[in-house]
Design a protein around this motif. Structure first.
Motif, mmCIF file in Angstrom:
data_model
loop_
_atom_site.group_PDB
_atom_site.id
_atom_site.type_symbol
_atom_site.label_atom_id
_atom_site.label_comp_id
_atom_site.label_asym_id
_atom_site.label_seq_id
_atom_site.Cartn_x
_atom_site.Cartn_y
_atom_site.Cartn_z
ATOM 1 N N ALA A 86 4.409 6.201 3.283
ATOM 2 C CA ALA A 86 5.829 5.460 3.201
ATOM 3 C C ALA A 86 6.725 6.299 2.860
ATOM 4 N N ALA A 87 6.605 7.993 2.812
ATOM 5 C CA ALA A 87 7.239 9.093 3.902
ATOM 6 C C ALA A 87 7.345 8.802 5.170
ATOM 7 N N LEU A 88 6.221 8.554 5.222
ATOM 8 C CA LEU A 88 6.434 8.323 7.074
ATOM 9 C C LEU A 88 7.496 7.050 6.932
ATOM 10 N N ALA A 89 7.131 6.036 6.637
ATOM 11 C CA ALA A 89 8.087 4.996 7.180
ATOM 12 C C ALA A 89 9.482 5.001 6.367
ATOM 13 N N ASN A 90 10.003 6.175 5.293
ATOM 14 C CA ASN A 90 11.263 5.564 4.906
ATOM 15 C C ASN A 90 12.195 6.876 6.794
ATOM 16 N N ALA A 91 10.686 7.393 7.119
ATOM 17 C CA ALA A 91 11.791 8.407 7.953
ATOM 18 C C ALA A 91 12.081 7.465 9.191
ATOM 19 N N ARG A 92 11.492 6.285 9.226
ATOM 20 C CA ARG A 92 11.861 6.128 10.573
ATOM 21 C C ARG A 92 12.491 5.221 10.734
ATOM 22 N N ARG A 93 13.363 4.038 9.303
ATOM 23 C CA ARG A 93 13.763 4.030 8.375
ATOM 24 C C ARG A 93 13.475 2.635 8.524
ATOM 25 N N ASP A 94 12.286 2.699 7.371
ATOM 26 C CA ASP A 94 11.086 1.170 7.730
ATOM 27 C C ASP A 94 11.133 0.720 6.172
ATOM 28 N N PHE A 95 12.436 0.255 6.027
ATOM 29 C CA PHE A 95 11.979 0.937 4.414
ATOM 30 C C PHE A 95 11.286 -0.853 4.303
ATOM 31 N N ARG A 96 11.197 -2.092 4.211
ATOM 32 C CA ARG A 96 10.088 -2.332 4.042
ATOM 33 C C ARG A 96 8.502 -1.999 3.719
ATOM 34 N N ALA A 97 8.631 -1.661 4.847
ATOM 35 C CA ALA A 97 7.003 -0.764 5.284
ATOM 36 C C ALA A 97 6.763 0.381 3.868
ATOM 37 N N ALA A 133 29.507 12.635 26.883
ATOM 38 C CA ALA A 133 28.461 13.316 27.256
ATOM 39 C C ALA A 133 27.156 12.879 25.877
ATOM 40 N N GLN A 134 28.309 13.483 25.074
ATOM 41 C CA GLN A 134 27.385 13.496 23.197
ATOM 42 C C GLN A 134 26.596 12.548 23.021
ATOM 43 N N TYR A 135 27.242 10.372 23.701
ATOM 44 C CA TYR A 135 27.861 9.628 23.643
ATOM 45 C C TYR A 135 26.140 9.023 24.476
ATOM 46 N N ASP A 136 26.361 9.775 25.362
ATOM 47 C CA ASP A 136 25.181 9.687 26.311
ATOM 48 C C ASP A 136 24.103 10.157 25.292
ATOM 49 N N LEU A 137 23.960 11.137 25.196
ATOM 50 C CA LEU A 137 22.779 11.004 24.472
ATOM 51 C C LEU A 137 22.576 11.296 23.613
ATOM 52 N N LEU A 138 23.256 10.364 22.271
ATOM 53 C CA LEU A 138 22.837 9.630 21.406
ATOM 54 C C LEU A 138 22.218 8.007 22.350
ATOM 55 N N ARG A 139 22.581 7.810 22.872
ATOM 56 C CA ARG A 139 21.278 7.273 22.842
ATOM 57 C C ARG A 139 20.398 6.980 24.013
ATOM 58 N N GLU A 140 20.319 7.963 24.535
ATOM 59 C CA GLU A 140 19.332 8.641 24.712
ATOM 60 C C GLU A 140 17.787 8.930 23.487
ATOM 61 N N ARG A 141 18.378 9.675 22.057
ATOM 62 C CA ARG A 141 18.095 10.074 22.011
ATOM 63 C C ARG A 141 17.344 8.570 20.959
ATOM 64 N N VAL A 142 17.576 7.655 20.482
ATOM 65 C CA VAL A 142 17.585 6.558 19.491
ATOM 66 C C VAL A 142 16.901 6.173 20.404
ATOM 67 N N ARG A 143 16.230 6.364 22.263
ATOM 68 C CA ARG A 143 15.274 5.905 22.489
ATOM 69 C C ARG A 143 13.787 6.378 22.150
ATOM 70 N N ARG A 144 14.500 7.919 22.562
ATOM 71 C CA ARG A 144 13.443 8.624 22.493
ATOM 72 C C ARG A 144 12.651 8.070 20.847
ATOM 73 N N GLU A 145 13.491 8.185 19.865
ATOM 74 C CA GLU A 145 13.094 8.210 18.677
ATOM 75 C C GLU A 145 12.248 7.126 18.537
ATOM 76 N N ALA A 146 12.778 5.781 18.913
ATOM 77 C CA ALA A 146 12.601 4.457 18.930
ATOM 78 C C ALA A 146 11.089 4.312 19.810
ATOM 79 N N ALA A 147 10.826 5.354 20.261
ATOM 80 C CA ALA A 147 9.354 5.767 20.977
ATOM 81 C C ALA A 147 8.207 6.366 19.373
ATOM 82 N N GLY A 148 8.905 6.751 18.912
ATOM 83 C CA GLY A 148 8.121 7.610 17.412
ATOM 84 C C GLY A 148 8.332 6.242 16.182
ATOM 85 N N GLY A 149 9.030 5.303 16.540
ATOM 86 C CA GLY A 149 8.901 4.122 15.481
ATOM 87 C C GLY A 149 10.236 3.926 15.105
#
Length: 474
Positions: free
Chosen positions: A143-154, A328-344
């Motif tokens: 449950a803690a992992l799902a919350n960290a992933r913002r998957d609140f249903r799980a 440059a920061q907005y580009d970093l934001l997009r890249e970080r979202v893509r990388r985090e998506a790889a972790g669910g």
């Protein structure tokens, strides 16, 4: 300490002086009771009666199993110990569960979702496969992992399974509170807090209560509870976490200096507390200390490169007219979202907020509408309403802004940003009086809520003008 009799402890906000009260032990200070009941006498002197400090792995183990912050060096020791243990004993379900919880905490603290969260899930599922399938500790950590992933249903599913397996295990209830809040189910979140308070007292419960109080609009109660939690913390890393949250609440109230003091104390206690570094950036920018703010954000992003920090730093650069650095920061934001998506991790909320203001509002609407259908929390309602406004769909935007700000819909959070968003929407619809009230509310809650949009709020309020002086009706 755990309430073993099952009576409800008092965790209402109160003064914290009793937590630090010294305990007089008289001439028996040299006695040490070891496991098994063996009484050992230690020689008197400076060290007589002083308990040996727990080893780093033991400290981190105690922290992750009770859901409080652990120091990153201690976490690294714990992970190494448990990895070694499961290699020697692959059927050790308890070690797999602890290892999974440690991976979750390390991934959260370092923003390494892609590296740590898949390992955490494998470890926790292994724990359930080699041990009892209804083990509440492993289920709660999922449950803690799902919350960290913002998957609140799980998170809700795992948390409710953990509660069913062990209704009196108090560490399950904080995960349920987060899950219910993320799904916009505030009644269940309050009931979960009540159940938690019946089972446990202490700093972790006070801190969790503070979050619920804040969502209910009880800002003073939230601040008092966090102050008590910090005073009663059992480790510097735990105290730093509560100080950082206290800084967040102080900043949300527009108390820049108090917020900065809390963030600095958090960093002093735990130099790896990167959320507090980002908080320093927020507070310093509000105080006009821009160069220091940029440095603080840079340190935060170096150790915990969250998309939200990149968005905040980009908007600070934009407010200074530094568009290249902002991009440059907005580009970093997009890249970080893509990388985090790889972790669910579900990045729809932060990406939707970014797209609404700095990208494609239409894409933001589509993304956030899907997010609303999946998990309709207050933060998503506000973001979707603002994206609709930016896309020119003002009437529909007001419906979601109302969810985020009306008590009837559960929107009792006193947020300057939420009030500003609704005020802009009402102004676009020609609702002058409500728009004026919302802008005044936003600037009263926190005149420094955003380096980019607080000036917009002030300009909008000036344009709306004063309340017209008209004769009352006959």
């Amino acid at each position: 300490m755990e309430n073993e009799e099952g009576t409800a402890p008092d965790v209402a906000p109160r003064k914290a002086s009793w937590y630090r009260r010294p305990l007089f032990v008289g001439p028996l200070a040299g006695a040490l009771l070891l496991g098994g009941g063996l009484l050992v006498w230690l020689p008197g002197g400076r060290d007589g009666g002083r308990a040996a400090a727990p080893a780093p792995g033991a400290r981190a183990n105690a922290a992750v199993r009770t859901g409080v912050a652990a120091a990153l060096p201690d976490l690294a020791v714990l992970i190494e110990e448990r990895e070694s243990r499961v290699r020697r004993a692959p059927k050790d379900a308890r070690s797999w569960a602890v290892l999974g919880a440690a991976y979750v905490e390390q991934g959260r603290r370092t923003a390494d979702a892609a590296g740590q969260f898949p390992k955490a899930e494998r470890a926790l599922r292994t724990s359930l496969s080699v041990g009892p399938r209804d083990d509440a500790e492993a289920l709660g950590s999922l449950a803690a992992l799902a919350n960290a992933r913002r998957d609140f249903r799980a998170a809700k599913s795992w948390g409710e399974a953990a509660r069913e397996a062990a209704p009196k295990r108090w560490t399950t209830y904080p995960q349920l509170i987060d899950a219910y809040t993320g799904l916009g189910d505030h009644k269940r979140a309050r009931r979960a807090l009540e159940a938690l308070m019946e089972l446990r007292s202490g700093p972790a419960v006070l801190a969790r209560a503070a979050g619920v109080y804040w969502d209910q609009g009880r800002r003073e109660d939230a601040q008092a509870a966090l102050s008590d939690a910090a005073a009663a913390a059992s480790s510097p890393a735990e105290e730093a976490a509560w100080r950082e949250r206290a800084g967040q609440l102080a900043f949300e109230r527009g108390e820049r200096e108090e917020a900065l003091r809390s963030f600095r104390e958090a960093v002093r206690l735990d130099p790896d507390q990167r959320a507090a570094r980002a908080g320093q950036g927020r507070a310093l920018a509000a105080l006009g200390r821009t160069s220091e703010a940029l440095d603080a954000y840079g340190i935060a992003l170096a150790g915990q490169p969250l998309p939200q920090y990149a968005l905040e730093l980009g908007e600070l650069y934009e407010s200074l007219g530094l568009t290249g650095q902002a991009r440059a920061q907005y580009d970093l934001l997009r890249e970080r979202v893509r990388r985090e998506a790889a972790g669910g991790v579900d990045g729809a909320l932060v990406l939707g907020r970014f797209e609404a203001d700095h990208g494609d509002p239409g894409a933001a609407v589509r993304r956030l509408r899907a997010e609303w259908r999946r998990q309709p929390g207050i933060a998503v309602a506000d973001a979707l309403g603002w994206a609709l406004y930016r896309a020119g769909r003002h009437k529909e935007a007001l419906r979601y802004a109302a969810v985020a700000t009306d008590r009837a819909h559960g929107g009792t959070v006193r947020s300057a940003a939420y009030a500003f968003h609704r005020g802009m929407i009402e102004g676009a619809l020609g609702k002058t009086a409500p728009a004026r009230r919302r802008m005044q509310e936003a600037l009263r809650i926190n005149p420094y809520f955003s380096p980019l949009y607080a000036p917009v709020a002030r300009a909008a309020l000036a344009k709306l003008g004063e309340v017209p002086d008209v004769e009352p009706p006959a």
